[in-house]
Design an enzyme around this catalytic site. Sequence first.
Site, mmCIF file in Angstrom:
data_model
loop_
_atom_site.group_PDB
_atom_site.id
_atom_site.type_symbol
_atom_site.label_atom_id
_atom_site.label_comp_id
_atom_site.label_asym_id
_atom_site.label_seq_id
_atom_site.Cartn_x
_atom_site.Cartn_y
_atom_site.Cartn_z
ATOM 1 N N THR A 147 0.920 -1.247 0.039
ATOM 2 C CA THR A 147 -0.083 -0.044 -0.056
ATOM 3 C C THR A 147 0.712 1.120 0.166
ATOM 4 O O THR A 147 0.681 2.255 -0.506
ATOM 5 C CB THR A 147 -0.758 0.060 1.119
ATOM 6 O OG1 THR A 147 -0.073 -0.221 2.456
ATOM 7 C CG2 THR A 147 -1.838 -1.182 1.343
ATOM 8 N N THR A 148 2.015 1.246 0.650
ATOM 9 C CA THR A 148 2.900 2.430 0.700
ATOM 10 C C THR A 148 3.540 2.465 -0.679
ATOM 11 O O THR A 148 3.440 3.723 -1.157
ATOM 12 C CB THR A 148 3.814 2.195 1.939
ATOM 13 O OG1 THR A 148 3.319 2.135 3.179
ATOM 14 C CG2 THR A 148 4.927 3.528 2.009
ATOM 15 N N ASP A 173 -1.948 -8.418 6.500
ATOM 16 C CA ASP A 173 -1.175 -8.244 5.402
ATOM 17 C C ASP A 173 -0.474 -9.641 4.906
ATOM 18 O O ASP A 173 -0.450 -9.952 3.661
ATOM 19 C CB ASP A 173 -0.386 -7.009 5.528
ATOM 20 C CG ASP A 173 -0.791 -5.932 5.428
ATOM 21 O OD1 ASP A 173 -2.070 -5.742 5.205
ATOM 22 O OD2 ASP A 173 -0.178 -4.636 5.766
#
Length: 800
Positions: A93-94, A393
């Site tokens: 996501t980052t 995750d």
Amino acid sequence: MQPMIIILKDGTDSAQGKSQVLSNISACQAVAEAIRTTLGPRGMDKLIVDSRGKATISNDGATILKLLEVVHPAARTLVDIAKSQDAEVGDGTTSVVLLTGEILKNARTFIDDGMHPTIIIRAIRKATALATKKVKEIAVNVKIDDVKEQRVLLEKCARTTLSSKLIARQRDFFAKMVVDAVLMLDELLPLNMIGTKKVTGGSLEESRLVDGVAFKKTFSYAGFEMQQKKYLKPKIALLNIELELKAERDNAEIRLDNVAEYQKIVDAEWSILYGKLEKLHAAGVNVVLSKLPIGDVATQYFADRDMFCAGRVQEDDLKRTQKACGGAIITTVENLNDPAQQVFGTCEILEEMQIGSERYNFFTGCPKARTATMILRGGAEQFIDEVERSLHDAIMIVRRAVKNDSIVAGGGAIEMALSRTLREYSRTVAGKEQLIIAAYAKAFEVIPRQLCENAGFDATNILNKLRQKHAENNTWFGVDIMHEDVSDNFAAAVWEPAVVKINAITAASEAACMILSVDETIKVPKSTGEPSNAAKAMNMNTRIVMSICLPHTIKYQLTCCPSVHDVPSEINAATVFAVSDTCLLLINNGIDRLLLFDLSLSSLKIHDINWPSDIYGAIRDICWAKYINTFLILGEDVLCSYSPNSNQLVVQVENPSLNDRFWSLTVLDCDVYILHRCDTLYRYIPSWTLTHTWSRADLIDANHHDQFIGQIRAHASTGVIALLIRLKRHQQWRIDLFDRTMRKLYSGEVIRMASAYPKLLLQSFGRYGQWILMSENYIWLINSKAHFLERCTRQHELTE
């Protein structure tokens, strides 16, 4: 004369053109900057406190952006792609936000130079197709028939994901737990069949995985302690029935003639309850779980007959138990023994056990569906919450690795390989596409560069080594965080599923193309109707407005609901001011004293801000930066940010010139413009990086040495920047208008006035590009083409 055609509602705010594209890019860069430092194994965590005071500690990009409540419409695109990446593959996501921000940053140069966004979008999509094709080509397909080898592969993928999380030191322990949990599922790998329970206290290593369903013991009555705590192959009934005596409704009315009739009503209630309990017992049920309450009478009844019961079971736990143990959630106890209706479930063992300070019910050996429950331990509640997000995750990555057996090396290796491939391809393309694809290739280097910066390494040195290794066809060389060097990350088992990278590249490119394709933003005004009766009754304040946004005026009031406050004398002595939604910051009477007025209270509250003029120099200018939610204060030698919430001054920019002083300041969207006394102008982007410098010759006609720039101001609605220019010994002034790249749009007409600069103040006014210029005695209204429209006295009230 053509008639005026009104299309949009009165008060609609519209911004369009190149300035709007650049504004959207700046907003997206600000979002990327907010999570840049969270990337990688050495990434930092963010502490976010929401409006209700709840604190969240996380380095997960999607979680941080969700909690930040980004309001800019273009910047929300980055929030959406982070959420989609989290939902689709769970990790990266980052990376996807950073990659989008870097693509837009590199595209900004072409927009500044006048290149049409459509050309850039076409080249980005072409480069995206090449990048995803390259990932599929170099990804390693691991066909594993041996269960042990497959487990080793999955554990390596899980460890790579967990290495950047808060539980990186325990990644070996949790990687095994995650792989066990995923392998316990059936071939469809349903995510909802993995439950997570959190128990405060103990160490992380005390966390455990249950092969089955586990949930916290529910509220129970005294008879519960007499029940058995362990059952072998029990018959389980799942109910949506209330097993307790109901209280009458408040408005119920029963008219009776004698006491015997009352006793019949009481006996009927008891007989209904006992009838339900007897039917459950007659059906051979050992365990009763209900979504609704189970009262003390029913609890004691079950205890006397060696039956186990639990009421008020959470709906998700009840549904997971149904899927795992079989049966159905029933709403009646009729026909329970009908063989055609398989309403009961079963498992191998039901057992109640103590976990820390809590008691849990464990259902293991479930025949109908494979399921698992992770019970997490830890000290603080925020820490356990972050552990849960980290394991989510890892679970998503392991599920993807089971379904898609192609993997690539992490640690920036795949990004450097793609950067080299695209850079080589760009040399074979002619025209503008060559520059755009080369810029797109350079954007991939943001991942290894940020990994190095977050670890405290020399990013330039590491990237040079990586370029050399990849030029020698060492495809899997990436950043070695442990030894501050480069290494073969595929051999070092830093693995990621290829689908993670493909999804990140595709999502980042689509978001960048969408943002570049937007050239106009239209904001419909909010309703300005009367507050509701409920709001009036609760004495709720409406949004604070300023009836006159001009200092020195006599008729100067702050209007808020339900009262109107006359402005104190300190405001009347102000020389420069800045206004946010809830605060007014001003420089008082030309001295180095800053006053902050809190407008959100029923009575004005004044805060005196201590400005160290002996260190930072005299205060020159102040403004409100909306998109970073802070005031900016310009001293002679520094630019400081000031947040009313933290009440702290933070130095952001130091004067790069030793021979001159800062003079004036303005903010346009996310860009900050600082004017030097010698007429040099600097532009800084959200990371406080200097991007452009304009000299006096760029701003003023070089032949006119008697001209001097007094102030710089920006108009947020139109994206236009105005310079207040003094001519001929302080007696004449004009206003020149520029776009955000400081290309002159209009040169204003000259006006003669007796005031010198320190007693003049230029401000934007209205939504249509107008300006106001104030002296001691007069106010001039200036239109969007820098022409003076009218002059009025300081006592005159200006309205839009």
